[in-house]
Motif scaffolding. Structure first.
Motif, short mmCIF file in Angstrom:
data_model
loop_
_atom_site.label_atom_id
_atom_site.label_comp_id
_atom_site.label_asym_id
_atom_site.label_seq_id
_atom_site.Cartn_x
_atom_site.Cartn_y
_atom_site.Cartn_z
N MET A 153 37.52 12.56 36.69
CA MET A 153 38.22 11.57 35.88
C MET A 153 39.54 12.14 35.39
O MET A 153 39.57 13.24 34.82
CB MET A 153 37.35 11.17 34.67
N THR A 154 40.62 11.41 35.62
CA THR A 154 41.93 11.82 35.11
C THR A 154 42.00 11.54 33.62
O THR A 154 41.71 10.42 33.17
CB THR A 154 43.06 11.07 35.83
N LYS A 155 42.38 12.55 32.85
CA LYS A 155 42.40 12.41 31.40
C LYS A 155 43.82 12.19 30.90
O LYS A 155 44.79 12.68 31.49
CB LYS A 155 41.80 13.65 30.73
N LEU A 156 43.93 11.43 29.80
CA LEU A 156 45.22 11.19 29.16
C LEU A 156 45.65 12.46 28.44
O LEU A 156 44.93 12.98 27.58
CB LEU A 156 45.10 10.03 28.17
N ARG A 157 46.84 12.95 28.78
CA ARG A 157 47.35 14.19 28.19
C ARG A 157 48.14 13.85 26.93
O ARG A 157 49.12 13.10 26.98
CB ARG A 157 48.23 14.93 29.20
N ILE A 158 47.72 14.43 25.81
CA ILE A 158 48.30 14.09 24.51
C ILE A 158 48.88 15.34 23.86
O ILE A 158 48.32 16.43 23.95
CB ILE A 158 47.25 13.45 23.58
N GLY A 159 50.02 15.17 23.17
CA GLY A 159 50.64 16.23 22.41
C GLY A 159 50.69 15.88 20.93
O GLY A 159 50.69 14.70 20.56
N ILE A 160 50.74 16.90 20.09
CA ILE A 160 50.77 16.73 18.63
C ILE A 160 52.12 17.20 18.12
O ILE A 160 52.54 18.34 18.40
CB ILE A 160 49.65 17.54 17.95
N ILE A 161 52.81 16.35 17.37
CA ILE A 161 54.09 16.70 16.77
C ILE A 161 53.91 16.71 15.25
O ILE A 161 53.71 15.67 14.63
CB ILE A 161 55.19 15.72 17.18
N GLY A 162 53.94 17.91 14.69
CA GLY A 162 53.64 18.09 13.27
C GLY A 162 52.23 18.63 13.13
O GLY A 162 51.26 17.93 13.42
N ALA A 163 52.11 19.88 12.69
CA ALA A 163 50.81 20.55 12.69
C ALA A 163 50.24 20.73 11.29
O ALA A 163 49.49 21.67 11.02
CB ALA A 163 50.94 21.92 13.37
N GLY A 164 50.56 19.81 10.40
CA GLY A 164 50.10 19.91 9.02
C GLY A 164 48.70 19.37 8.80
O GLY A 164 47.90 19.25 9.73
N GLY A 165 48.42 18.98 7.55
CA GLY A 165 47.08 18.61 7.14
C GLY A 165 46.50 17.43 7.89
O GLY A 165 45.34 17.47 8.32
N ILE A 166 47.27 16.35 8.06
CA ILE A 166 46.73 15.14 8.69
C ILE A 166 46.44 15.39 10.16
O ILE A 166 45.49 14.83 10.71
CB ILE A 166 47.69 13.94 8.50
N ALA A 167 47.24 16.22 10.81
CA ALA A 167 46.99 16.54 12.21
C ALA A 167 45.70 17.35 12.36
O ALA A 167 44.87 17.06 13.23
CB ALA A 167 48.16 17.32 12.79
N GLN A 168 45.53 18.36 11.50
CA GLN A 168 44.39 19.25 11.64
C GLN A 168 43.10 18.68 11.04
O GLN A 168 42.00 19.02 11.48
CB GLN A 168 44.71 20.60 11.00
N ALA A 169 43.23 17.81 10.05
CA ALA A 169 42.04 17.24 9.42
C ALA A 169 41.55 15.99 10.13
O ALA A 169 40.35 15.71 10.14
CB ALA A 169 42.33 16.91 7.96
N ARG A 170 42.47 15.23 10.77
CA ARG A 170 42.06 13.95 11.36
C ARG A 170 42.32 13.87 12.86
O ARG A 170 41.39 13.75 13.66
CB ARG A 170 42.76 12.78 10.66
N HIS A 171 43.57 13.94 13.26
CA HIS A 171 43.91 13.54 14.63
C HIS A 171 43.42 14.53 15.68
O HIS A 171 42.82 14.11 16.68
CB HIS A 171 45.42 13.33 14.74
N ILE A 172 43.66 15.81 15.49
CA ILE A 172 43.25 16.77 16.52
C ILE A 172 41.73 16.81 16.67
O ILE A 172 41.21 16.70 17.80
CB ILE A 172 43.83 18.17 16.24
N PRO A 173 40.95 16.96 15.58
CA PRO A 173 39.49 16.99 15.75
C PRO A 173 38.95 15.71 16.40
O PRO A 173 38.02 15.77 17.21
CB PRO A 173 38.97 17.14 14.32
#
Length: 356
Positions: A1-21
């Protein structure tokens, strides 16, 4: 299965607490790269979550991914989102959409021109209670919405971390950061009617008093120049009205109050907890749901809807034109507070500006 490749811009609290996990739990995507102006923060996030690449610029990141999640201070939302869209990259941008409605309109135009997905992370729409309320309103259970009451109140919880109290970077305080969530939710529930007039008052008196108790860390009360308490009254073209109160620092008994209630001509509802309120057979009834389907964590369906939209499988739950409306109203509340006058909100058939 081809997966959607995603990048994160801004590595603060909301990225690490919500989006990345949340994204790492989804088998249809890979988190390929991270960028932050603070390279140490980017490196820390990459190490914590095993993200393969740390990029030197967000422009460089676009070449590695098909979609990005923007978690920067509000000032940079429009700039980065527009650049990403023109680079052929889908965008999920943290709320609020932008500092101004003009910036938000430019983001929408970039999405239309490029054909790429632009969604805003108003995750309260994905809560089980919110979805139940939307079904009830759309089914006509309360009839035509007349009056909406919104409260997003915290007791002495000014964010003492990050840049939340920096007006230049964030554009405001409790309204643009916190109240925007329940404002967006309430507008969505009633079908996003066109606003016509906004009156608002913002305060920052409490947080400027030395020695105030704050549950969320220390902040500079002398430099504090954003709102910590806001009230607003919005009129809509269809006759509906909305009363809004939001605060980081309210002197209330409860720790947090989050309420959205809608009164219609056939019935009413409360969202948290979800309840339908109506009359029948000469009696009054309140019907609270015994069970609601859906995820307990709204971040999961939010991410899935973005992924599905990127892959062409579903419409966006949060459409950028709706997020623009939230920005327009926030902008008008601040303008009304500064001027002491009601503000006419722009629509296609109306010129905006202060009302006499």
């Amino acid at each position: 299965m081809t997966k959607l490749r995603i990048g994160i811009i801004g590595a603060g609290g909301i990225a690490q607490a919500r989006h990345i996990p949340t994204l790492l739990k989804n088998e249809e995507v890979t988190v390929e790269a991270v960028y932050d102006l603070n390279m140490d923060a980017a490196a820390a996030a990459a190490g914590r979550f095993n993200i393969p690449k740390i990029m030197n610029s967000y422009q460089e990141l676009f070449g590695e991914v098909e979609a990005v999640v923007i978690c920067t201070p509000n000032k940079y939302h429009a700039e980065i989102a527009i650049a990403a869209l023109h680079a052929g990259v889908h965008v999920l941008c943290e709320k609020p959409m932008a500092l101004t409605s003009m910036e938000a309109e430019s983001m929408i135009e970039a999405s239309k021109v490029t054909g790429k997905v632009l969604s805003i992370a108003f995750h309260y729409r994905f809560m089980k209670e919110s979805i139940a309320a939307k079904k009830a309103v759309d089914a006509g259970d309360i009839g035509n919405p007349l009056v909406v009451r919104v409260k997003a109140l915290r007791r002495r919880k000014v964010p003492g971390w990050g840049v939340f109290t920096n007006k230049d970077l964030q554009g405001g305080g409790s309204l643009i950061d916190y109240g925007c969530h329940l404002l967006d939710l309430s507008l969505w529930l009633i079908g996003n009617p066109a606003p016509t007039e906004v009156t608002g008052t913002s305060y920052n008196a409490l947080s400027r008093v030395p020695g105030q108790v704050n549950q969320w860390g220390a902040f500079d009360h002398i430099a504090f120049n954003v709102d910590d308490h806001v009230t607003g009254y919005i009129k809509f073209e269809n006759g509906t009205s909305l009363l809004l109160e939001t605060s980081w620092s309210n002197n209330i008994k409860e720790d947090v109050i989050e309420e959205v209630s809608i009164s219609g001509d056939k019935g009413g509802l409360d969202v948290f907890p979800f309840s339908l309120n109506y009359s029948k057979h000469g009696m009054l009834f309140n019907s609270e749901a015994a069970w609601l389907p859906g995820e307990d964590d709204p971040s999961i369906p939010q991410a899935q809807n973005f992924i599905d939209a990127c892959l062409g499988r579903a419409e966006q739950i949060v459409k950028p034109e709706e997020a623009l409306q939230v920005t327009q109203i926030i902008e008008a509340i601040y303008e009304s507070s500064d001027s002491g006058k009601a503000v006419a909100v722009y629509t296609e058939n109306r010129e905006g500006g202060l009302l006499p």
